[in-house]
Design a protein around this motif. Structure first.
Motif, PDB file in Angstrom:
ATOM      1  N   ASP A  70      17.418  -6.733  -6.922  1.00 15.07           N
ATOM      2  CA  ASP A  70      16.116  -6.523  -6.296  1.00 15.07           C
ATOM      3  C   ASP A  70      15.660  -5.102  -6.594  1.00 15.07           C
ATOM      4  N   VAL A  71      14.363  -4.915  -6.726  1.00 13.98           N
ATOM      5  CA  VAL A  71      13.785  -3.600  -6.992  1.00 13.98           C
ATOM      6  C   VAL A  71      12.745  -3.308  -5.922  1.00 13.98           C
ATOM      7  N   ALA A  72      12.772  -2.106  -5.379  1.00 14.46           N
ATOM      8  CA  ALA A  72      11.803  -1.714  -4.355  1.00 14.46           C
ATOM      9  C   ALA A  72      11.229  -0.347  -4.709  1.00 14.46           C
ATOM     10  N   LEU A  73      10.222   0.070  -3.955  1.00 13.43           N
ATOM     11  CA  LEU A  73       9.680   1.402  -4.134  1.00 13.43           C
ATOM     12  C   LEU A  73      10.698   2.460  -3.706  1.00 13.43           C
ATOM     13  N   ARG A  74      10.543   3.650  -4.270  1.00 11.66           N
ATOM     14  CA  ARG A  74      11.344   4.772  -3.809  1.00 11.66           C
ATOM     15  C   ARG A  74      10.989   5.055  -2.356  1.00 11.66           C
ATOM     16  N   PRO A  75      11.975   5.247  -1.473  1.00 14.27           N
ATOM     17  CA  PRO A  75      11.651   5.496  -0.057  1.00 14.27           C
ATOM     18  C   PRO A  75      10.958   6.837   0.124  1.00 14.27           C
ATOM     19  N   ARG A  76      10.538   7.091   1.366  1.00 13.20           N
ATOM     20  CA  ARG A  76       9.799   8.316   1.665  1.00 13.20           C
ATOM     21  C   ARG A  76      10.551   9.553   1.151  1.00 13.20           C
ATOM     22  N   VAL A  77       9.795  10.410   0.470  1.00 11.67           N
ATOM     23  CA  VAL A  77      10.361  11.666  -0.047  1.00 11.67           C
ATOM     24  C   VAL A  77       9.464  12.810   0.412  1.00 11.67           C
ATOM     25  N   VAL A  78      10.060  13.811   1.028  1.00 18.46           N
ATOM     26  CA  VAL A  78       9.338  15.006   1.461  1.00 18.46           C
ATOM     27  C   VAL A  78       9.955  16.200   0.749  1.00 18.46           C
ATOM     28  N   GLY A  79       9.099  17.083   0.215  1.00 18.87           N
ATOM     29  CA  GLY A  79       9.640  18.210  -0.518  1.00 18.87           C
ATOM     30  C   GLY A  79       8.648  19.344  -0.686  1.00 18.87           C
ATOM     31  N   LEU A  80       9.096  20.356  -1.393  1.00 19.80           N
ATOM     32  CA  LEU A  80       8.296  21.554  -1.638  1.00 19.80           C
ATOM     33  C   LEU A  80       8.336  21.854  -3.138  1.00 19.80           C
ATOM     34  N   THR A  81       7.165  22.129  -3.716  1.00 24.02           N
ATOM     35  CA  THR A  81       7.103  22.490  -5.131  1.00 24.02           C
ATOM     36  C   THR A  81       6.436  23.853  -5.279  1.00 24.02           C
ATOM     37  N   ALA A  82       6.883  24.588  -6.287  1.00 23.99           N
ATOM     38  CA  ALA A  82       6.283  25.873  -6.625  1.00 23.99           C
ATOM     39  C   ALA A  82       6.072  25.890  -8.138  1.00 23.99           C
ATOM     40  N   THR A  83       4.850  26.140  -8.567  1.00 28.10           N
ATOM     41  CA  THR A  83       4.517  26.146  -9.987  1.00 28.10           C
ATOM     42  C   THR A  83       3.902  27.487 -10.351  1.00 28.10           C
ATOM     43  N   TRP A  84       4.359  28.032 -11.480  1.00 20.68           N
ATOM     44  CA  TRP A  84       3.803  29.289 -11.998  1.00 20.68           C
ATOM     45  C   TRP A  84       3.137  29.016 -13.324  1.00 20.68           C
ATOM     46  N   ARG A  85       1.861  29.346 -13.426  1.00 17.18           N
ATOM     47  CA  ARG A  85       1.102  29.089 -14.636  1.00 17.18           C
ATOM     48  C   ARG A  85       0.669  30.400 -15.265  1.00 17.18           C
ATOM     49  N   LEU A  86       0.820  30.483 -16.580  1.00 18.01           N
ATOM     50  CA  LEU A  86       0.393  31.661 -17.324  1.00 18.01           C
ATOM     51  C   LEU A  86      -1.126  31.690 -17.439  1.00 18.01           C
TER      52      LEU A  86
ATOM     53  N   GLY B  60       0.841  -1.188   0.000  1.00 23.21           N
ATOM     54  CA  GLY B  60       0.000   0.000   0.000  1.00 23.21           C
ATOM     55  C   GLY B  60       0.875   1.237   0.000  1.00 23.21           C
ATOM     56  N   LEU B  61       0.460   2.264  -0.710  1.00 18.88           N
ATOM     57  CA  LEU B  61       1.268   3.476  -0.863  1.00 18.88           C
ATOM     58  C   LEU B  61       0.414   4.687  -0.494  1.00 18.88           C
ATOM     59  N   VAL B  62       0.955   5.552   0.366  1.00 22.67           N
ATOM     60  CA  VAL B  62       0.253   6.751   0.806  1.00 22.67           C
ATOM     61  C   VAL B  62       1.039   7.988   0.362  1.00 22.67           C
ATOM     62  N   ASN B  63       0.356   8.909  -0.313  1.00 16.27           N
ATOM     63  CA  ASN B  63       0.938  10.191  -0.706  1.00 16.27           C
ATOM     64  C   ASN B  63       0.093  11.323  -0.127  1.00 16.27           C
ATOM     65  N   LEU B  64       0.740  12.399   0.275  1.00 11.28           N
ATOM     66  CA  LEU B  64       0.056  13.539   0.891  1.00 11.28           C
ATOM     67  C   LEU B  64       0.568  14.829   0.258  1.00 11.28           C
ATOM     68  N   ARG B  65      -0.344  15.760   0.023  1.00 11.35           N
ATOM     69  CA  ARG B  65       0.059  17.071  -0.504  1.00 11.35           C
ATOM     70  C   ARG B  65      -0.796  18.160   0.148  1.00 11.35           C
ATOM     71  N   LEU B  66      -0.137  19.208   0.651  1.00 11.75           N
ATOM     72  CA  LEU B  66      -0.783  20.386   1.229  1.00 11.75           C
ATOM     73  C   LEU B  66      -0.317  21.593   0.439  1.00 11.75           C
ATOM     74  N   GLY B  67      -1.263  22.396  -0.081  1.00 15.34           N
ATOM     75  CA  GLY B  67      -0.831  23.483  -0.933  1.00 15.34           C
ATOM     76  C   GLY B  67      -1.717  24.702  -0.874  1.00 15.34           C
ATOM     77  N   MET B  68      -1.297  25.734  -1.606  1.00 18.79           N
ATOM     78  CA  MET B  68      -2.036  26.979  -1.679  1.00 18.79           C
ATOM     79  C   MET B  68      -1.856  27.576  -3.072  1.00 18.79           C
ATOM     80  N   GLN B  69      -2.939  28.097  -3.599  1.00 22.55           N
ATOM     81  CA  GLN B  69      -2.925  28.747  -4.900  1.00 22.55           C
ATOM     82  C   GLN B  69      -3.220  30.235  -4.722  1.00 22.55           C
ATOM     83  N   PHE B  70      -2.413  31.059  -5.362  1.00 21.62           N
ATOM     84  CA  PHE B  70      -2.650  32.504  -5.325  1.00 21.62           C
ATOM     85  C   PHE B  70      -2.077  33.103  -6.615  1.00 21.62           C
ATOM     86  N   GLY B  71      -2.935  33.840  -7.292  1.00 24.23           N
ATOM     87  CA  GLY B  71      -2.519  34.395  -8.570  1.00 24.23           C
ATOM     88  C   GLY B  71      -2.153  33.285  -9.540  1.00 24.23           C
ATOM     89  N   TYR B  72      -0.965  33.417 -10.118  1.00 26.91           N
ATOM     90  CA  TYR B  72      -0.486  32.397 -11.055  1.00 26.91           C
ATOM     91  C   TYR B  72       0.319  31.299 -10.356  1.00 26.91           C
TER      92      TYR B  72
END
Length: 290
Positions: free
Chosen positions: A274-290, A230-242
């Motif tokens: 042997d192949v396994a899932l990528r381990p836990r990754v925590v990060g921050l993303t910022a996207t600018w859309r036109l 089982g795989l759990v992903n979480l994302r918390l974000g905010m949108q403002f302007g672009y």
């Protein structure tokens, strides 16, 4: 659904008893063209013999061409919108009949393979999905799939060796069961738009195939199918302007199932990968859309 064959629809009907409901049925036929395999080197002769690829004199033999395989697919399904459009349901059941399967024949000791037409198979299953607008801010969605692709009978080499046992899974057919559940909450924060999204996906253990089955010429009891996880992903974000800025965590519970375990006796009998899932990754993303 157990095949890489491209489907070409041949027959299809649909019925809309109302604006909220659609019922459909279709049948499709697909195929992959014939082809050729390069001749494996003589170092592979022992593997060919063990796999039962021998001629009338008992000498190693490899087919250098393979024929087309073909698929018939049959599906019946329905789509519905309920509760004034807040609940969406989608479901289908299907059957796939695959003939003269183009399959890779592995020669593990010399690290080569070739393609041969090996047996027939049938896949039966169903899919269910939903999306529910619980409140104006919260949406819950999910899906479940069941897939049962199996060889109809033993797929044997010219010498009678069982390359794929009848009833065993088709190579690369995937997990027989999958499940996903997603919750997304949107919350206005003044001029901003905040959101939180939690995804859970589950995959069952794969069925045994090839050298994981005792009838295979190269059966190795140490080999195991891909494990369930089982795989759990979480994302918390905010949108403002672009801008869209979010904090995320992938594989939140740090699951590490064994996905692909294999051995190579060509270089060293004790070499394993042997192949396994990528381990836990925590990060921050910022996207600018036109």
């Amino acid at each position: 659904r157990g095949s890489e064959t491209a489907y070409t629809p041949k027959f299809g009907i649909s019925w809309e008893p109302s604006d909220e409901h659609l019922i459909y049925a279709n049948a499709a036929k697909g195929f992959r063209p014939a082809g050729a395999s390069l001749r494996v080197p003589s170092v592979c002769d022992a593997d060919l013999i063990q796999n039962g690829y021998i001629d009338e004199n008992g000498d190693p033999f490899q087919p250098e061409t393979f024929d087309s395989d073909s698929v018939w697919s049959y599906e019946v399904g329905a789509k519905s919108r309920l509760l004034d459009g807040k609940l969406y349901l989608d479901g289908s059941v299907y059957r796939v009949e695959w003939s003269e399967i183009q399959a890779n024949v592995s020669l593990p000791n010399c690290a080569y393979n070739f393609v041969d037409n090996l047996g027939n198979a049938t896949s039966e299953g169903f899919d269910l999905a939903f999306s529910y607008l619980v409140t104006e801010q919260f949406t819950l969605s999910g899906a479940y799939g069941y897939n049962d692709p199996r060889f109809d009978e033993d797929a044997t080499s010219p010498g009678g060796a069982v390359i794929f046992a009848g009833g065993s899974s088709i190579p690369n057919a995937g997990a027989p069961e999958t499940f996903s559940l997603t919750g997304e909450y949107n919350m206005p924060l003044g001029a901003y738009q905040g959101y939180a999204r939690l995804d859970y996906t589950w995959s069952a253990e794969w069925r045994r195939v090839g050298d994981q089955v005792p009838t295979d010429p190269f059966f190795d009891p140490r080999l195991r199918p891909t494990e369930s996880y089982g795989l759990v992903n979480l994302r918390l974000g905010m949108q403002f302007g672009y801008w869209d800025v979010s904090l995320f965590a992938q594989n939140l519970t740090n699951e590490a199932p064994r996905l692909e375990l294999s051995a190579s006796s060509y270089y060293d009998p004790q070499d394993w990968s042997d192949v396994a899932l990528r381990p836990r990754v925590v990060g921050l993303t910022a996207t600018w859309r036109l």
